[in-house]
Write a protein that holds these residues in place. Structure first.
Motif, PDB file in Angstrom:
ATOM      1  N   SER A   1       0.680  -1.587   0.216  1.00  0.00           N
ATOM      2  CA  SER A   1      -0.047  -0.137  -0.274  1.00  0.00           C
ATOM      3  C   SER A   1       1.117   1.189  -0.436  1.00  0.00           C
ATOM      4  O   SER A   1       2.140   1.136   0.086  1.00  0.00           O
ATOM      5  N   ASP A   2       0.545   2.557   1.144  1.00  0.00           N
ATOM      6  CA  ASP A   2       1.474   3.239   0.838  1.00  0.00           C
ATOM      7  C   ASP A   2       2.176   3.376   2.079  1.00  0.00           C
ATOM      8  O   ASP A   2       3.305   4.172   1.246  1.00  0.00           O
ATOM      9  N   GLY A   3       2.474   1.966   2.534  1.00  0.00           N
ATOM     10  CA  GLY A   3       3.372   1.841   3.502  1.00  0.00           C
ATOM     11  C   GLY A   3       3.686   2.393   4.933  1.00  0.00           C
ATOM     12  O   GLY A   3       4.445   2.662   5.485  1.00  0.00           O
ATOM     13  N   ASP A   4       2.096   3.330   4.848  1.00  0.00           N
ATOM     14  CA  ASP A   4       2.441   3.950   6.258  1.00  0.00           C
ATOM     15  C   ASP A   4       2.208   2.991   7.266  1.00  0.00           C
ATOM     16  O   ASP A   4       1.415   2.522   7.774  1.00  0.00           O
ATOM     17  N   ALA A   5       3.451   3.106   8.033  1.00  0.00           N
ATOM     18  CA  ALA A   5       3.864   2.262   9.203  1.00  0.00           C
ATOM     19  C   ALA A   5       2.143   2.439  10.421  1.00  0.00           C
ATOM     20  O   ALA A   5       2.029   1.554  11.116  1.00  0.00           O
ATOM     21  N   VAL A   6       2.477   4.012  10.818  1.00  0.00           N
ATOM     22  CA  VAL A   6       1.365   4.012  11.987  1.00  0.00           C
ATOM     23  C   VAL A   6      -0.154   3.673  11.826  1.00  0.00           C
ATOM     24  O   VAL A   6      -0.686   3.388  12.664  1.00  0.00           O
ATOM     25  N   CYS A   7      -0.544   3.839  10.470  1.00  0.00           N
ATOM     26  CA  CYS A   7      -2.150   3.270   9.991  1.00  0.00           C
ATOM     27  C   CYS A   7      -1.862   2.081  10.535  1.00  0.00           C
ATOM     28  O   CYS A   7      -2.676   1.308  10.447  1.00  0.00           O
ATOM     29  N   HIS A   8      -0.660   1.094   9.733  1.00  0.00           N
ATOM     30  CA  HIS A   8      -1.087  -0.011   9.564  1.00  0.00           C
ATOM     31  C   HIS A   8      -0.726  -0.978  11.376  1.00  0.00           C
ATOM     32  O   HIS A   8      -1.862  -2.202  11.307  1.00  0.00           O
ATOM     33  N   ALA A   9      -0.163  -0.387  11.972  1.00  0.00           N
ATOM     34  CA  ALA A   9       0.133  -0.441  13.396  1.00  0.00           C
ATOM     35  C   ALA A   9      -1.243  -0.597  14.048  1.00  0.00           C
ATOM     36  O   ALA A   9      -1.479  -1.367  14.954  1.00  0.00           O
ATOM     37  N   LEU A  10      -2.231   0.713  13.955  1.00  0.00           N
ATOM     38  CA  LEU A  10      -2.899   1.223  14.345  1.00  0.00           C
ATOM     39  C   LEU A  10      -4.324  -0.008  13.936  1.00  0.00           C
ATOM     40  O   LEU A  10      -5.290  -0.459  14.988  1.00  0.00           O
TER      41      LEU A  10
END
Length: 180
Positions: free
Chosen positions: A58-67
């Motif tokens: 995806s866009d790689g957004d680690a914050v959103c993935h962890a959430l």
């Protein structure tokens, strides 16, 4: 045993204990991505002006993935890979804030809603201070909660490992769900 808490199973909402107290659920999520050339750096739904971005399907957004993993984990509803498999082309370059919103909608159908969220981003650079308020606002919107229920903070890795060398960014998230 009867009369005890109803923890609910996968796909089954928590109902509370015999006295009617709501059963809250805690989920933890973790994500890490390498920094690469040629991608935008997206964290917490905000594009930061940086010369490297996070690799990912995806866009790689680690914050959103962890959430997303924390939300799904608290509901015992799988993980981000089960709900949004990387083998599915629909999720290529997907907006991770949208994926988070879909995960929240998924657990809402199970009778659960987000009470609050806490995220720690582990990175050496860039500094998140100037972007923190925008990240909190974006994440709170996706979670469906006021901004004062979302905490996003940054820590360095003290120069240790790939994160410490500025080659990757990680995020840890904790989410509290309660009956909606």
């Amino acid at each position: 045993m009867s009369g005890g808490p109803s923890a609910g199973g996968p796909g089954e909402a928590a109902t509370g204990d015999a006295g009617g107290a709501p059963l809250v659920r805690v989920g933890h999520g973790y994500d890490v991505h390498r920094l690469v050339i040629g991608r935008p750096l997206v964290l917490g739904g905000v594009t930061l002006p940086w010369d490297l971005g996070l690799a990912g399907h995806s866009d790689g957004d680690a914050v959103c993935h962890a959430l997303t993993d924390a939300v799904l984990g608290a509901a015992a509803a799988g993980d981000i890979g089960a709900l949004f498999p990387s083998a599915d082309p629909r999720w290529r370059d997907a907006n991770s804030l949208k994926l988070l919103r879909l995960a929240v909608e998924h657990v809402a159908r199970l009778g659960l809603g987000v009470a609050n969220a806490d995220v720690t981003v582990v990175l050496e650079v860039p500094r998140l201070g100037p972007y923190r308020a925008a990240m909190v606002e974006a994440v709170a919107g996706a979670l469906g909660v006021p901004g004062d229920r979302v905490s996003i903070k940054a820590k360095t890795n003290e120069g240790l490992g790939e994160i410490g060398a500025g080659e990757a960014i990680a995020a840890h998230a904790v989410v509290l769900l309660a009956p909606a």
